[in-house]
Design a protein around this motif. Structure first.
Motif, PDB file in Angstrom:
ATOM      1  N   MET A   1      35.557-124.897 -13.408  1.00  0.00           N
ATOM      2  CA  MET A   1      35.402-125.214 -11.986  1.00  0.00           C
ATOM      3  C   MET A   1      36.691-124.868 -11.226  1.00  0.00           C
ATOM      4  SD  MET A   1      32.621-126.263 -10.693  1.00  0.00           S
ATOM      5  CE  MET A   1      31.003-126.686 -11.320  1.00  0.00           C
ATOM      6  N   LEU A   2      36.545-124.651  -9.930  1.00  0.00           N
ATOM      7  CA  LEU A   2      37.669-124.280  -9.093  1.00  0.00           C
ATOM      8  C   LEU A   2      38.820-125.271  -9.219  1.00  0.00           C
ATOM      9  CD1 LEU A   2      38.509-122.261  -6.814  1.00  0.00           C
ATOM     10  CD2 LEU A   2      37.667-123.964  -5.206  1.00  0.00           C
ATOM     11  N   ASN A   3      40.035-124.749  -9.403  1.00  0.00           N
ATOM     12  CA  ASN A   3      41.229-125.590  -9.507  1.00  0.00           C
ATOM     13  C   ASN A   3      41.462-126.313  -8.175  1.00  0.00           C
ATOM     14  OD1 ASN A   3      43.846-126.606  -9.687  1.00  0.00           O
ATOM     15  ND2 ASN A   3      44.549-124.907 -10.947  1.00  0.00           N
ATOM     16  N   LYS A   4      41.577-127.625  -8.244  1.00  0.00           N
ATOM     17  CA  LYS A   4      41.739-128.425  -7.021  1.00  0.00           C
ATOM     18  C   LYS A   4      43.204-128.522  -6.575  1.00  0.00           C
ATOM     19  CE  LYS A   4      37.294-129.855  -6.787  1.00  0.00           C
ATOM     20  NZ  LYS A   4      36.644-129.233  -7.908  1.00  0.00           N
ATOM     21  N   GLY A   5      44.070-127.734  -7.198  1.00  0.00           N
ATOM     22  CA  GLY A   5      45.445-127.601  -6.729  1.00  0.00           C
ATOM     23  C   GLY A   5      46.219-128.901  -6.717  1.00  0.00           C
ATOM     24  N   GLU A   6      46.824-129.207  -5.568  1.00  0.00           N
ATOM     25  CA  GLU A   6      47.700-130.379  -5.469  1.00  0.00           C
ATOM     26  C   GLU A   6      46.910-131.689  -5.386  1.00  0.00           C
ATOM     27  OE1 GLU A   6      49.832-130.859  -1.748  1.00  0.00           O
ATOM     28  OE2 GLU A   6      48.337-129.653  -0.695  1.00  0.00           O
ATOM     29  N   TYR A   7      45.612-131.606  -5.172  1.00  0.00           N
ATOM     30  CA  TYR A   7      44.812-132.832  -5.034  1.00  0.00           C
ATOM     31  C   TYR A   7      44.709-133.546  -6.379  1.00  0.00           C
ATOM     32  CZ  TYR A   7      43.451-131.549  -0.306  1.00  0.00           C
ATOM     33  OH  TYR A   7      43.471-131.247   1.030  1.00  0.00           O
ATOM     34  N   SER A   8      44.737-134.862  -6.296  1.00  0.00           N
ATOM     35  CA  SER A   8      44.669-135.697  -7.491  1.00  0.00           C
ATOM     36  C   SER A   8      43.380-136.511  -7.466  1.00  0.00           C
ATOM     37  CB  SER A   8      45.904-136.616  -7.522  1.00  0.00           C
ATOM     38  OG  SER A   8      45.880-137.457  -8.652  1.00  0.00           O
ATOM     39  N   PHE A   9      43.055-137.133  -8.586  1.00  0.00           N
ATOM     40  CA  PHE A   9      41.779-137.834  -8.718  1.00  0.00           C
ATOM     41  C   PHE A   9      41.997-139.126  -9.499  1.00  0.00           C
ATOM     42  CE2 PHE A   9      37.412-138.489 -10.176  1.00  0.00           C
ATOM     43  CZ  PHE A   9      36.669-138.088  -9.066  1.00  0.00           C
TER      44      PHE A   9
END
Length: 318
Positions: free
Chosen positions: A1-9
């Motif tokens: 899946m697309l890398n969500k970069g700087e976003y965290s979960f």
């Protein structure tokens, strides 16, 4: 899946589904996140298989959520007086627990610790009663307004006292962090119950009084939306006052007085959440804090909408 970069979960999404920490983190990685927030329900047992992942750089830790790791003690959980206790023994213990959370954050290379600093204590959960009246009769009903005014009067009378207690505790923690040379933000979070602290302007006062410390505002978007609906403060107006104090954000949306939904997707409102895009863009740490009902395709759709809209905003500015 697309890398969500700087976003965290946040692990709050799937922690109840897992008994093995590694599996919990792998499920989040499958969504495209390379950073996680370890929430307050993460136990030492779960960490035994998460820590090797951190050491091998398989996952980055953006933030940890105090009290961390989990302790099974209602006096120090996320819905308690915590840093505001008048009982000095309890307050000191709360300070020690926050210092312990920061130690873990430093060890994991996290940028921030999220803190629920405290509350104005009530004899019972008056927020729960108010939310029931809100749902049953509406915000403008005499039933809701009567109890709301009782709550608000008591909160107003006592909030300055508990703000000072919280501030004293945060100052102790900040001094300890400075002495140890730690560089981790302490984000005091906008809360989900009307008697809890801080409001946006209470957070501003605490941050102003602790200028130069690592204490900043952690803006929980969904919580602030709910408090606005209940009548505690004007979220959009006060947000303009506190934007520069924000270090991190919890990204989620509300349906009436229920929170942790995917922005835009669950509300079906493609415009109102736009009010928060600037703050998300500016935040040093951006964490999705979603509930278990949020499905992977909804999470992807929500993230795509947010990032596309922010990119369009930034193009306008350029």
């Amino acid at each position: 899946m697309l890398n969500k970069g700087e976003y965290s979960f946040s692990t709050c999404w799937n922690i109840k589904r897992h008994t093995v920490g590694r599996e919990m983190i792998e499920e989040i990685k499958e969504l495209g996140f390379r950073n996680v927030e370890l929430n307050y329900n993460v136990t030492e047992e779960l960490l035994t298989t998460i820590e090797p992942m951190i050491e091998r750089a398989e996952i980055g830790i953006s933030s940890v959520h105090n009290v961390f790791p989990f302790i099974n003690d209602k006096d120090y959980d996320t819905d308690s007086v915590l840093l505001g206790y008048d009982d000095e023994v309890k307050r000191k213990r709360s300070v020690e627990l926050l210092i312990r959370s920061i130690e873990y954050a430093v060890r994991y290379g996290a940028k921030a610790v999220v803190v629920h600093p405290g509350e104005v204590p009530f004899a019972y959960n008056i927020d729960s009663e108010l939310k029931k009246l809100y749902r049953d009769y509406g915000k403008d009903s005499p039933e809701y307004q009567k109890l709301w005014n009782e709550m608000f009067d008591q909160r107003e009378r006592m909030s300055a006292h508990y703000s000072r207690r919280i501030q004293d505790s945060l100052e102790e923690v900040s001094n300890h962090a400075a002495m140890r040379g730690w560089n981790v933000a302490i984000g005091i979070e906008t809360r989900a119950r009307c008697y809890q602290m801080p409001t946006l302007l209470e957070a501003k006062t605490i941050c102003d009084n602790l200028k130069g410390s690592p204490v900043s505002l952690w803006y929980d978007i969904g919580h602030a939306m709910m408090m606005d609906r209940m009548g505690l403060y004007d979220n959009l107006q006060d947000l303009q006052e506190v934007k520069r104090y924000i270090y991190g954000v919890h990204i989620h949306e509300t349906l009436e007085l229920s929170d942790h939904y995917c922005p835009y997707v669950h509300s079906k409102d493609l415009h109102f959440f736009d009010h928060f895009l600037e703050v998300i863009d500016l935040a040093q740490v951006k964490v999705y804090e979603l509930k278990a009902v949020c499905q992977p395709d909804e999470i992807h759709e929500s993230h795509n909408l947010i990032t596309r809209k922010i990119a369009a905003l930034n193009q306008k500015v350029d």
